[in-house]
Scaffold this active site. Structure first.
Site, mmCIF file in Angstrom:
data_model
loop_
_atom_site.group_PDB
_atom_site.id
_atom_site.type_symbol
_atom_site.label_atom_id
_atom_site.label_comp_id
_atom_site.label_asym_id
_atom_site.label_seq_id
_atom_site.Cartn_x
_atom_site.Cartn_y
_atom_site.Cartn_z
ATOM 1 N N HIS A 44 0.807 -1.232 0.000
ATOM 2 C CA HIS A 44 0.000 0.000 0.000
ATOM 3 C C HIS A 44 0.836 1.278 0.000
ATOM 4 C CE1 HIS A 44 1.107 0.006 4.206
ATOM 5 N NE2 HIS A 44 0.648 1.242 4.315
HETATM 6 C C1 UD1 Z 1 -2.276 5.542 5.964
HETATM 7 C C2 UD1 Z 1 -1.000 6.041 6.632
HETATM 8 C C3 UD1 Z 1 0.084 4.983 6.506
HETATM 9 C C4 UD1 Z 1 -0.392 3.630 6.997
HETATM 10 C C5 UD1 Z 1 -1.670 3.275 6.281
HETATM 11 C C6 UD1 Z 1 -2.230 1.953 6.762
HETATM 12 C C7 UD1 Z 1 -0.485 8.439 6.633
HETATM 13 C C8 UD1 Z 1 0.377 9.454 6.002
HETATM 14 N N1 UD1 Z 1 -0.497 7.240 6.025
HETATM 15 O O1 UD1 Z 1 -1.999 5.411 4.579
HETATM 16 O O2 UD1 Z 1 1.206 5.373 7.268
HETATM 17 O O3 UD1 Z 1 0.606 2.675 6.767
HETATM 18 O O4 UD1 Z 1 -2.633 4.308 6.519
HETATM 19 O O5 UD1 Z 1 -3.379 1.598 6.054
HETATM 20 O O6 UD1 Z 1 -1.121 8.718 7.617
HETATM 21 N N2 UD1 Z 1 -9.506 4.863 2.109
HETATM 22 C C9 UD1 Z 1 -10.640 4.104 2.094
HETATM 23 N N3 UD1 Z 1 -11.190 3.747 3.302
HETATM 24 C C10 UD1 Z 1 -10.642 4.092 4.482
HETATM 25 C C11 UD1 Z 1 -9.482 4.874 4.480
HETATM 26 C C12 UD1 Z 1 -8.912 5.241 3.281
HETATM 27 O O7 UD1 Z 1 -11.166 3.757 1.048
HETATM 28 O O8 UD1 Z 1 -11.192 3.740 5.541
HETATM 29 C C13 UD1 Z 1 -8.889 5.270 0.841
HETATM 30 C C14 UD1 Z 1 -8.829 6.789 0.721
HETATM 31 O O9 UD1 Z 1 -9.903 7.264 -0.007
HETATM 32 C C15 UD1 Z 1 -7.534 7.050 0.009
HETATM 33 C C16 UD1 Z 1 -6.708 5.791 0.243
HETATM 34 O O10 UD1 Z 1 -7.554 4.814 0.819
HETATM 35 O O11 UD1 Z 1 -7.725 7.179 -1.359
HETATM 36 C C17 UD1 Z 1 -5.524 6.091 1.125
HETATM 37 O O12 UD1 Z 1 -5.944 6.484 2.447
HETATM 38 P P1 UD1 Z 1 -5.051 7.445 3.381
HETATM 39 O O13 UD1 Z 1 -5.604 7.488 4.762
HETATM 40 O O14 UD1 Z 1 -4.828 8.726 2.670
HETATM 41 O O15 UD1 Z 1 -3.639 6.792 3.422
HETATM 42 P P2 UD1 Z 1 -3.175 5.274 3.525
HETATM 43 O O16 UD1 Z 1 -2.542 4.923 2.217
HETATM 44 O O17 UD1 Z 1 -4.260 4.388 4.043
#
Ligand code: UD1
Length: 366
Positions: free
Chosen positions: A208
């Site tokens: 991820h």
């Molecule tokens: C975040 C953390 C990362 C951690 C990871 C674990 C930061 C900078 N990054 O990254 O350190 O390793 O979480 O998962 O804080 N999304 C969903 N559902 C959710 C949450 C997110 O669909 O419940 C989607 C969002 O729309 C986004 C993508 O997943 O497009 C990434 O989510 P985001 O929270 O920005 O960062 P992660 O890559 O999950």
């Protein structure tokens, strides 16, 4: 009656939940006034609620409902909402864990309001400032009052950055408390039957990191390696929302789905996941926490990154840092499959008692 001001425990994203659960339980056992606050950085049931249920954590006392956004949007929204909570509840201490945007945002708010803060998992450094988590780690540690480290390299990094020895406490790895507390319960998981895999005859894959999944060329190189590995072992791949979205955007999703031996699923809950990893032949990952869990479980781990903030998993554990090039991944896979890790060591204080050591230190804070 004069009620004591509470400690606020902050969680935001999936890797935070297993780090707070044992501390919350320990403080509750000791009758400490506390509030569990969830920023809502992760919000999908499978990224959030299922972990509260699996870990036996109560619903959060406070939910900020921040959701997704750019780094600045997410960090700023958490700050605005968390500041209101601090005005209302006047905590005597804010406890943050890990390195996600919520960790940084809440620490900044506490520092600006002169509220004491404690960072669980302090001192880890990858040396790679392109990682958003590295920025979060460095800023958080530089303004937190109590620095609670999982391994001695954490202490060394903090001392090298000029932090005072008296603020640093080597407490051990709290995520391993959750792991050891729940392994027995995870034995009743039916995930192996659901996914059609047999103990020790499959690999677990997680992916991820923006550096791996935001660039189609890098993602393609990893997929190429998986196409070869999948011919030897089934590959259980709980796909992260970021990875799924990007793979679809780059027209790579169907190719992932066609990897030989691939068992593609959505995000998996905590108990099912530790049941899968503890019985896997090998793990391939770019996660931080999984490098530590595999070391504690003595399961070989191939880390698809150029660096790690958890070097002790390489020097004392089962981890290899491999990067994202196809040939390097395959070479490391073959080497790991040929190595017996059953007598590898588990780092000091990764023993299931970290929450209790942290609670002892917090008790000294009044
Ligand atoms: C975040 C953390 C990362 C951690 C990871 C674990 C930061 C900078 N990054 O990254 O350190 O390793 O979480 O998962 O804080 N999304 C969903 N559902 C959710 C949450 C997110 O669909 O419940 C989607 C969002 O729309 C986004 C993508 O997943 O497009 C990434 O989510 P985001 O929270 O920005 O960062 P992660 O890559 O999950």
């Amino acid at each position: 009656m004069n009620k004591k001001k509470p400690i606020i425990l902050v969680v935001g994203a999936r890797p935070n939940f297993m780090k707070i659960a044992p501390l919350h339980a320990e403080l509750q056992r000791r009758g400490v006034e506390q509030l569990l606050l969830h920023t809502g950085q992760h919000y999908d049931e499978k990224m959030s609620k299922v972990f509260f249920d699996d870990l036996g954590m109560p619903e959060p006392d406070i939910y900020l409902g921040i959701g997704s956004g750019t780094h600045s949007e997410q960090t700023a929204k958490v700050m605005v909402e968390f500041e209101k909570i601090c005005f209302e509840h006047k905590p005597r201490l804010v406890v943050v864990v890990g390195d996600v945007n919520s960790t940084l945002a809440c620490t900044l708010v506490a520092a600006k309001l002169n509220i004491k803060s404690a960072h669980v998992e302090a001192g880890l450094r990858s040396g790679d400032m392109r990682m958003p988590e590295e920025v979060n780690r460095i800023v958080t540690d530089s303004i937190c009052n109590l620095l609670l480290t999982p391994s001695p390299d954490g202490d060394e990094n903090l001392l090298a950055e000029g932090r005072d020895e008296k603020d640093i406490h080597f407490v051990g790895n709290i995520m391993i408390d959750s792991l050891f507390n729940n392994l027995e319960k995870a034995k009743s998981s039916t995930i192996h039957e659901e996914l059609g895999v047999t103990d020790n005859e499959y690999a677990v894959l997680t992916l991820h990191r923006p550096s791996n999944v935001d660039n189609p060329k890098t993602l393609e190189g990893i997929i190429e390696a998986l196409e070869m590995i999948g011919k030897e072992l089934k590959l259980v791949f709980p796909i992260h929302p970021r990875t799924e979205k990007n793979a679809k955007k780059f027209d790579l999703f169907d190719r992932i789905n066609s990897i030989p031996g691939i068992v593609l699923t959505g995000p998996i809950g905590y108990l099912d996941f530790i049941s899968l990893t503890s019985n896997a032949r090998i793990v391939l990952t770019d996660s931080g926490g999984l490098q530590e869990e595999t070391t504690a479980l003595k399961i070989p781990c191939i880390t698809l990154r150029e660096n790690t903030e958890r070097p002790i998993t390489v020097t004392e554990g089962t981890n290899q840092i491999v990067g994202s090039e196809c040939n390097d991944i395959i070479d490391a896979f073959n080497a790991s499959m040929a190595t017996d890790y059953s007598s590898s060591t588990v780092p000091e204080k990764w023993d299931g008692n970290t929450a209790s050591r942290i609670a002892d230190i917090l008790a000294l804070e009044g």
